[in-house]
Design an enzyme around this catalytic site. Structure first.
Site, mmCIF file in Angstrom:
data_model
loop_
_atom_site.group_PDB
_atom_site.id
_atom_site.type_symbol
_atom_site.label_atom_id
_atom_site.label_comp_id
_atom_site.label_asym_id
_atom_site.label_seq_id
_atom_site.Cartn_x
_atom_site.Cartn_y
_atom_site.Cartn_z
ATOM 1 N N GLU A 168 -2.630 -10.716 3.983
ATOM 2 C CA GLU A 168 -1.974 -10.086 5.137
ATOM 3 C C GLU A 168 -0.607 -10.735 5.340
ATOM 4 O O GLU A 168 -0.349 -11.829 4.826
ATOM 5 C CB GLU A 168 -2.820 -10.278 6.396
ATOM 6 C CG GLU A 168 -4.153 -9.569 6.359
ATOM 7 C CD GLU A 168 -4.010 -8.064 6.173
ATOM 8 O OE1 GLU A 168 -3.327 -7.413 6.957
ATOM 9 O OE2 GLU A 168 -4.585 -7.553 5.203
ATOM 10 N N GLU A 206 -10.672 4.990 5.860
ATOM 11 C CA GLU A 206 -11.466 4.380 4.776
ATOM 12 C C GLU A 206 -10.837 3.080 4.266
ATOM 13 O O GLU A 206 -11.541 2.108 3.960
ATOM 14 C CB GLU A 206 -11.594 5.387 3.617
ATOM 15 C CG GLU A 206 -12.431 4.908 2.465
ATOM 16 C CD GLU A 206 -13.875 4.647 2.858
ATOM 17 O OE1 GLU A 206 -14.578 5.589 3.224
ATOM 18 O OE2 GLU A 206 -14.295 3.466 2.814
ATOM 19 N N ILE A 265 -13.438 0.338 -2.004
ATOM 20 C CA ILE A 265 -14.887 0.619 -1.876
ATOM 21 C C ILE A 265 -15.100 1.676 -0.787
ATOM 22 O O ILE A 265 -14.657 1.490 0.346
ATOM 23 C CB ILE A 265 -15.659 -0.659 -1.476
ATOM 24 C CG1 ILE A 265 -15.450 -1.760 -2.503
ATOM 25 C CG2 ILE A 265 -17.134 -0.354 -1.293
ATOM 26 C CD1 ILE A 265 -16.103 -3.087 -2.105
ATOM 27 N N VAL A 287 0.831 -1.207 0.000
ATOM 28 C CA VAL A 287 0.000 0.000 0.000
ATOM 29 C C VAL A 287 0.867 1.259 0.000
ATOM 30 O O VAL A 287 0.627 2.200 -0.776
ATOM 31 C CB VAL A 287 -0.961 0.001 1.215
ATOM 32 C CG1 VAL A 287 -1.848 1.235 1.188
ATOM 33 C CG2 VAL A 287 -1.811 -1.266 1.233
ATOM 34 N N LYS A 314 -12.736 -6.165 10.209
ATOM 35 C CA LYS A 314 -13.461 -5.231 9.331
ATOM 36 C C LYS A 314 -14.934 -5.151 9.710
ATOM 37 O O LYS A 314 -15.531 -4.063 9.707
ATOM 38 C CB LYS A 314 -13.301 -5.666 7.871
ATOM 39 C CG LYS A 314 -11.877 -5.518 7.350
ATOM 40 C CD LYS A 314 -11.709 -6.239 6.018
ATOM 41 C CE LYS A 314 -10.320 -6.059 5.438
ATOM 42 N NZ LYS A 314 -10.056 -6.948 4.300
ATOM 43 N N GLY A 354 -0.313 -9.537 -3.721
ATOM 44 C CA GLY A 354 -0.288 -8.495 -2.678
ATOM 45 C C GLY A 354 -1.604 -8.340 -1.940
ATOM 46 O O GLY A 354 -1.834 -7.344 -1.272
ATOM 47 N N VAL A 403 -11.377 -0.992 5.515
ATOM 48 C CA VAL A 403 -12.409 -1.962 5.099
ATOM 49 C C VAL A 403 -12.687 -1.806 3.601
ATOM 50 O O VAL A 403 -12.945 -0.699 3.122
ATOM 51 C CB VAL A 403 -13.744 -1.747 5.853
ATOM 52 C CG1 VAL A 403 -14.740 -2.847 5.479
ATOM 53 C CG2 VAL A 403 -13.545 -1.693 7.349
ATOM 54 N N ASP A 432 -9.169 -11.234 9.815
ATOM 55 C CA ASP A 432 -9.180 -9.965 9.076
ATOM 56 C C ASP A 432 -10.626 -9.522 8.811
ATOM 57 O O ASP A 432 -10.981 -8.359 9.023
ATOM 58 C CB ASP A 432 -8.414 -10.163 7.750
ATOM 59 C CG ASP A 432 -8.431 -8.929 6.869
ATOM 60 O OD1 ASP A 432 -7.635 -8.020 7.124
ATOM 61 O OD2 ASP A 432 -9.252 -8.880 5.937
HETATM 62 P P1 NAP Z 1 3.333 -4.682 3.757
HETATM 63 O O1 NAP Z 1 3.435 -4.875 2.294
HETATM 64 O O2 NAP Z 1 3.748 -5.775 4.651
HETATM 65 O O3 NAP Z 1 4.152 -3.354 4.132
HETATM 66 C C1 NAP Z 1 4.405 -2.972 5.449
HETATM 67 C C2 NAP Z 1 5.391 -1.824 5.414
HETATM 68 O O4 NAP Z 1 5.551 -1.324 6.732
HETATM 69 C C3 NAP Z 1 6.783 -2.208 4.905
HETATM 70 O O5 NAP Z 1 7.296 -1.195 4.103
HETATM 71 C C4 NAP Z 1 7.604 -2.333 6.189
HETATM 72 O O6 NAP Z 1 8.959 -1.959 6.032
HETATM 73 C C5 NAP Z 1 6.926 -1.306 7.075
HETATM 74 N N1 NAP Z 1 7.055 -1.675 8.479
HETATM 75 C C6 NAP Z 1 6.459 -2.707 9.101
HETATM 76 N N2 NAP Z 1 6.819 -2.716 10.394
HETATM 77 C C7 NAP Z 1 7.655 -1.690 10.583
HETATM 78 C C8 NAP Z 1 8.358 -1.169 11.701
HETATM 79 N N3 NAP Z 1 8.279 -1.749 12.892
HETATM 80 N N4 NAP Z 1 9.115 -0.052 11.528
HETATM 81 C C9 NAP Z 1 9.201 0.532 10.320
HETATM 82 N N5 NAP Z 1 8.548 0.093 9.221
HETATM 83 C C10 NAP Z 1 7.789 -0.994 9.359
HETATM 84 O O7 NAP Z 1 1.826 -4.314 4.176
HETATM 85 P P2 NAP Z 1 0.651 -3.782 3.231
HETATM 86 O O8 NAP Z 1 0.028 -4.909 2.508
HETATM 87 O O9 NAP Z 1 1.101 -2.604 2.473
HETATM 88 O O10 NAP Z 1 -0.440 -3.347 4.331
HETATM 89 C C11 NAP Z 1 -0.257 -2.193 5.105
HETATM 90 C C12 NAP Z 1 -1.531 -1.901 5.895
HETATM 91 O O11 NAP Z 1 -2.595 -1.716 4.991
HETATM 92 C C13 NAP Z 1 -1.976 -3.041 6.829
HETATM 93 O O12 NAP Z 1 -2.596 -2.485 7.949
HETATM 94 C C14 NAP Z 1 -2.993 -3.786 5.972
HETATM 95 O O13 NAP Z 1 -3.921 -4.506 6.738
HETATM 96 C C15 NAP Z 1 -3.649 -2.624 5.275
HETATM 97 N N6 NAP Z 1 -4.307 -2.946 4.024
HETATM 98 C C16 NAP Z 1 -3.650 -3.661 3.072
HETATM 99 C C17 NAP Z 1 -4.269 -3.925 1.866
HETATM 100 C C18 NAP Z 1 -3.595 -4.729 0.798
HETATM 101 O O14 NAP Z 1 -4.252 -5.027 -0.211
HETATM 102 N N7 NAP Z 1 -2.332 -5.089 0.929
HETATM 103 C C19 NAP Z 1 -5.577 -3.452 1.643
HETATM 104 C C20 NAP Z 1 -6.216 -2.697 2.632
HETATM 105 C C21 NAP Z 1 -5.578 -2.446 3.831
HETATM 106 P P3 NAP Z 1 9.981 -2.767 5.062
HETATM 107 O O15 NAP Z 1 9.488 -2.493 3.677
HETATM 108 O O16 NAP Z 1 11.294 -2.182 5.315
HETATM 109 O O17 NAP Z 1 9.840 -4.191 5.467
HETATM 110 N N1 HSE Z 2 -5.733 -9.150 3.313
HETATM 111 C C1 HSE Z 2 -6.815 -8.275 3.052
HETATM 112 C C2 HSE Z 2 -7.778 -8.915 2.083
HETATM 113 C C3 HSE Z 2 -6.290 -6.979 2.476
HETATM 114 O O1 HSE Z 2 -7.407 -9.910 1.459
HETATM 115 O O2 HSE Z 2 -8.898 -8.450 1.954
HETATM 116 C C4 HSE Z 2 -7.341 -5.932 2.345
HETATM 117 O O3 HSE Z 2 -7.773 -5.493 3.594
#
Ligand code: NAP
Ligand code: HSE
Length: 445
Positions: free
Chosen positions: A201, A140, A147, A25, A216, A198, A143, A212
């Site tokens: 989680e 936003e 959307i 993200v 939500k 991607g 969840v 998860d």
């Molecule tokens: P991700 O790909 O695992 O990225 C996490 C990022 O946070 C990485 O850049 C990581 O650093 C950094 N990080 C984690 N712990 C850290 C710490 N202790 N100190 C400094 N940096 C730290 O996660 P993501 O998929 O982008 O998701 C991020 C958030 O968005 C989560 O809350 C997730 O539930 C939410 N979300 C994700 C999606 C999705 O489709 N992926 C959709 C909706 C919501 P490094 O890069 O150096 O490891």
């Molecule tokens: N892991 C979550 C999903 C990311 O698959 O819906 C979006 O919140």
């Protein structure tokens, strides 16, 4: 320009953003801010400068090249910088993310987060902290990915008494179920694909076991019913017990299997539940495939409204995060919008609503049993169901194996009480002729 809470009294035309996280993200958000800065300024009314980006490991290969000096591993470069106006948290997890959010809000910084875990566990406290500091806290992206359901429950649908929310709010599991149903892909292969894309989680157990989705649903229900629910209020069963036969029988019986998150209000109590369910094949939720999510809201004024869109992934989630960012920037200095005060969690008419236990559920059920293929077995099973006041709607017997004297029996029921069904399942499992109660899946009509 007028001050807003802890913001400097003279708000500059350029708003500085500190981004915490540069993963799936965070990379999308940073790319958008760097590439689309000028069009963003047109929409938001002020320019945005990505001042610092927090990561854990600066040596990791990235899909983005940040300007020199922007990347940091020290959270204080964001939280203690008085020139950073907005913190965007896309790190995930509770520790240290929640502490950072608290520190940012306490310093009067506005916060945008995608963190459903933190918002489900501590959302009402954080929103109160935001209000105390005259700051905004928007979530936003927590969840439904792209959307816009959170904002709609807070604002556009706020006039309604919400009768129910029925939703598919986990992209990873919807992707897995779709692949298993249509391509007969194995569970592990489909999960691997979702991880590569991607969607999953960091720990996919959270997706697969419904944690998860339960986070939500906690957020959506807290907004819809204007009282803070706890994650523990959600009854939760994951998808890992589903087997290929269940998809085959579902299709034969005219259903799809979908992983539903449901909140409904009945007789002054709210029931919150997450589980895989049979959904009639012609229902709109049955047609939601792949990483798509859908949320059906049934309101007293609007009737049934369906939101549908990409529930996970870089671009859809970036849409939600940057949308929140624009809303915060527009509100800075105007006091016209204080989203932190419009969260729907302030004590209101929803505060007395009780949580209805899952045992009170009335539903139809699908049961699949592996039995000894002997005369009288079906009669014993029917007796157990009859003793529990559970009425049989249909029975199928398909896979018989003379060599092992075993057969597979599938039963669907008329509406029955969940507690009675659970007792009946235990009793059936205790019958000598029943080798295995292979599955029980609720049918949502
Ligand atoms: P991700 O790909 O695992 O990225 C996490 C990022 O946070 C990485 O850049 C990581 O650093 C950094 N990080 C984690 N712990 C850290 C710490 N202790 N100190 C400094 N940096 C730290 O996660 P993501 O998929 O982008 O998701 C991020 C958030 O968005 C989560 O809350 C997730 O539930 C939410 N979300 C994700 C999606 C999705 O489709 N992926 C959709 C909706 C919501 P490094 O890069 O150096 O490891
Ligand atoms: N892991 C979550 C999903 C990311 O698959 O819906 C979006 O919140």
């Amino acid at each position: 320009m007028a001050a807003s809470g802890g913001m400097p009294s003279d708000i500059p035309d350029v708003i500085n953003v500190g981004l915490m996280g540069l993963g799936v993200v965070g990379t999308g958000v940073a790319t958008h801010l760097l590439d689309r800065g000028s069009s963003l300024a047109d929409v938001a009314g002020r320019s945005v400068n990505l001042k610092k980006v927090l990561v854990r490991d600066p040596a990791l290969p990235r899909d983005i090249k940040l300007p020199s000096g922007v990347m940091t591993t020290n959270a204080e470069d964001i939280l203690s910088d008085p020139d950073i106006h907005i913190v965007v948290e896309v790190m995930g997890g509770t520790d240290p993310a929640e502490g950072y959010l608290r520190q940012g809000l306490a310093a009067g910084k506005h916060v945008v987060t995608a963190n459903k875990e933190v918002m489900a566990k501590s959302g009402s406290e954080l929103l109160a902290l935001a209000r105390q500091n005259d700051a905004s806290l928007l979530f936003e992206a927590s969840v439904g990915g792209g959307i816009p359901i959170v904002g709609c429950l807070m604002n556009e649908l706020a006039a309604n008494d919400i009768r129910s929310i029925r939703s598919i709010i986990n992209g990873t599991t919807n992707y897995i179920l779709t692949r298993m149903a249509h391509q007969r892909t194995s569970f592990q292969q489909a999960l691997g694909e979702a991880q590569e894309l991607g969607y999953a989680e960091a720990d996919p157990t959270n997706d697969v076991e419904g944690i998860d989705a339960a986070y939500k649903l906690t957020i959506l229900a807290s907004l819809a019913y204007r009282r803070p629910f706890q994650h523990a209020d959600v009854f939760c069963e994951g998808i890992s017990k589903l087997e290929p036969q269940d998809f085959r029988y579902a299709q034969e019986l005219g259903y799809s299997i979908k992983f539903l998150a449901i909140a409904n209000l009945e007789d002054g109590a709210v029931q919150l539940r997450v589980y895989p369910a049979f959904v009639p094949a012609e229902h709109m939720l049955a047609k939601v495939d792949g990483v798509y999510n859908a949320v059906e809201v049934d309101g007293s004024l609007c009737g049934q409204v369906l939101f549908h869109g990409m529930g996970a992934g870089r671009e859809p989630t970036t849409s939600a995060v940057v949308g929140d960012l624009i809303e915060v920037i527009r509100s800075i200095g105007s006091h016209a919008t204080q989203p932190g005060a419009q969260d729907g969690r302030s004590p209101g008419n929803g505060v007395d609503l009780a949580v209805r236990p899952i045992g009170d559920l009335q539903a139809r059920y699908y049961i699949r049993l592996d039995v000894v293929d002997h005369p009288g077995v079906l009669a014993q099973i029917a007796q157990v169901l009859g003793d529990g006041q559970i009425s049989i709607a249909a029975v199928l017997q398909r896979d018989t194996h003379p060599e092992t004297e075993s057969a597979e029996i599938v039963i669907t029921t008329h509406p029955a009480n969940e507690a009675s069904m659970q007792n009946a399942l235990k009793a059936m499992a205790g019958l000598d002729q029943v080798r295995r109660v292979s599955n029980m899946i609720r049918i949502e009509e």
